[in-house]
Design a protein around this motif. Sequence first.
Motif, mmCIF file in Angstrom:
data_model
loop_
_atom_site.group_PDB
_atom_site.id
_atom_site.type_symbol
_atom_site.label_atom_id
_atom_site.label_comp_id
_atom_site.label_asym_id
_atom_site.label_seq_id
_atom_site.Cartn_x
_atom_site.Cartn_y
_atom_site.Cartn_z
ATOM 1 N N PRO A 209 91.814 98.072 50.252
ATOM 2 C CA PRO A 209 92.521 96.980 51.559
ATOM 3 C C PRO A 209 91.849 95.560 51.496
ATOM 4 O O PRO A 209 93.003 94.975 51.304
ATOM 5 C CB PRO A 209 91.783 98.458 52.358
ATOM 6 N N ILE B 180 103.061 103.744 54.247
ATOM 7 C CA ILE B 180 101.640 103.986 53.340
ATOM 8 C C ILE B 180 100.412 103.300 54.218
ATOM 9 O O ILE B 180 99.251 104.141 54.593
ATOM 10 C CB ILE B 180 102.374 103.538 52.295
ATOM 11 N N TRP B 181 100.711 102.430 54.883
ATOM 12 C CA TRP B 181 99.604 101.696 55.267
ATOM 13 C C TRP B 181 99.101 102.970 56.237
ATOM 14 O O TRP B 181 97.108 102.714 56.332
ATOM 15 C CB TRP B 181 99.929 100.587 55.267
ATOM 16 N N PHE C 99 104.477 103.315 47.253
ATOM 17 C CA PHE C 99 103.460 102.565 46.421
ATOM 18 C C PHE C 99 103.782 102.223 45.353
ATOM 19 O O PHE C 99 104.429 102.778 44.252
ATOM 20 C CB PHE C 99 102.264 103.621 46.851
ATOM 21 N N GLN D 32 91.349 104.572 56.160
ATOM 22 C CA GLN D 32 90.488 103.145 56.278
ATOM 23 C C GLN D 32 91.002 102.277 57.460
ATOM 24 O O GLN D 32 92.283 102.338 57.400
ATOM 25 C CB GLN D 32 90.683 102.478 54.529
ATOM 26 N N GLN E 128 96.720 105.571 56.117
ATOM 27 C CA GLN E 128 95.668 105.994 54.926
ATOM 28 C C GLN E 128 94.470 106.032 56.097
ATOM 29 O O GLN E 128 94.859 105.386 57.271
ATOM 30 C CB GLN E 128 95.580 104.929 54.604
ATOM 31 N N PHE F 112 93.425 99.429 56.210
ATOM 32 C CA PHE F 112 95.121 99.536 56.448
ATOM 33 C C PHE F 112 95.762 98.965 57.729
ATOM 34 O O PHE F 112 96.706 99.038 57.181
ATOM 35 C CB PHE F 112 94.867 100.274 55.180
ATOM 36 N N HIS F 113 94.641 99.810 58.545
ATOM 37 C CA HIS F 113 95.661 99.415 59.557
ATOM 38 C C HIS F 113 95.842 98.666 60.458
ATOM 39 O O HIS F 113 96.833 98.395 60.900
ATOM 40 C CB HIS F 113 95.333 100.862 60.802
ATOM 41 N N ARG G 57 95.278 99.607 46.068
ATOM 42 C CA ARG G 57 94.864 100.203 46.765
ATOM 43 C C ARG G 57 93.529 99.814 47.376
ATOM 44 O O ARG G 57 93.196 100.940 48.071
ATOM 45 C CB ARG G 57 94.216 101.534 45.203
#
Length: 299
Positions: free
Chosen positions: A74, A257-258, A236, A263, A261, A266-267, A72
Amino acid sequence: MSHDTAESLHTDDSLRWEKLKNRLFLGLCISASLFGVVALVLLLADVVYESVAGIVEFDISIVHFLTQGARRDPEDAGFMAAIAASVWLMILTTLMAFFIGVSSAVYLEEYAPDTRITRLIEANLANLAGVPSVVYGLLVLAAIVNGIGTGSILLAGAIALALLIVPIIIVATQESLRAVPDGLRHGSFATGATRWQTIRGVVLPAAMPGIFTGTILALARAIGETAPIIMVGILFTARTPPGPFDTFSAMPSQIYIWAAQPQPHFHHLAALGIVVLLAFMLSMNAAAVFLRNRYETDL
């Protein structure tokens, strides 16, 4: 102006108009082809840019990314659990889809009589190859995950992917079997071989390059499918699945799922995951080309 001159001018105008239409149609075809190529190049460029930016700006370690499970946080997240789950999925999917697909194709092509029922089955198989993948995910979700009560396990995901690619393998195997000349079959029958001996010793070895190629290309499609995995999998999970009855999060679902997100870190992880997934898909396509060129014989 004489009649012959007017007719000649009309003919020249018609030829110029036909040439103009041909050029316009050719330009339309080239534009349509370039549209897809340009879109693909832009997508790949964006993925590569996001991956490099993640490595440079956020100091993402490639070794850590490829050896650690999902987290969880990153900064500690990795892709190993998703890679292991996808490898498990491909192994189980191959074991189920290959033998079912090849056996069905052999029966339809070598044993089944040429009747309306057989032609109807073949037509339906061709149609099943174009069914959206999410339908197979919903089917497995209702019949196996919730119906039998297995839960979101690797085996359920493999069944969904196997249902997805079995029609593709059947069609590819049928085309490979049809490409084997009848002279090879007749020559085997002339030596006293039975139908099964002919299929096992003559027809299948000659058709195997095409069968392997079709199977690998179908698996390359399956490894990148997201919808059926999301339907039957868990979005997840940080743990590497040790077996087919464990929960999982494959590469496509982990990328999904990334990417969802908020943030930015995460991308960038999602972009790196896409690069890894593309590497797997390109490797499988290269293996299909190698097998085709290595084992293809002049029949």
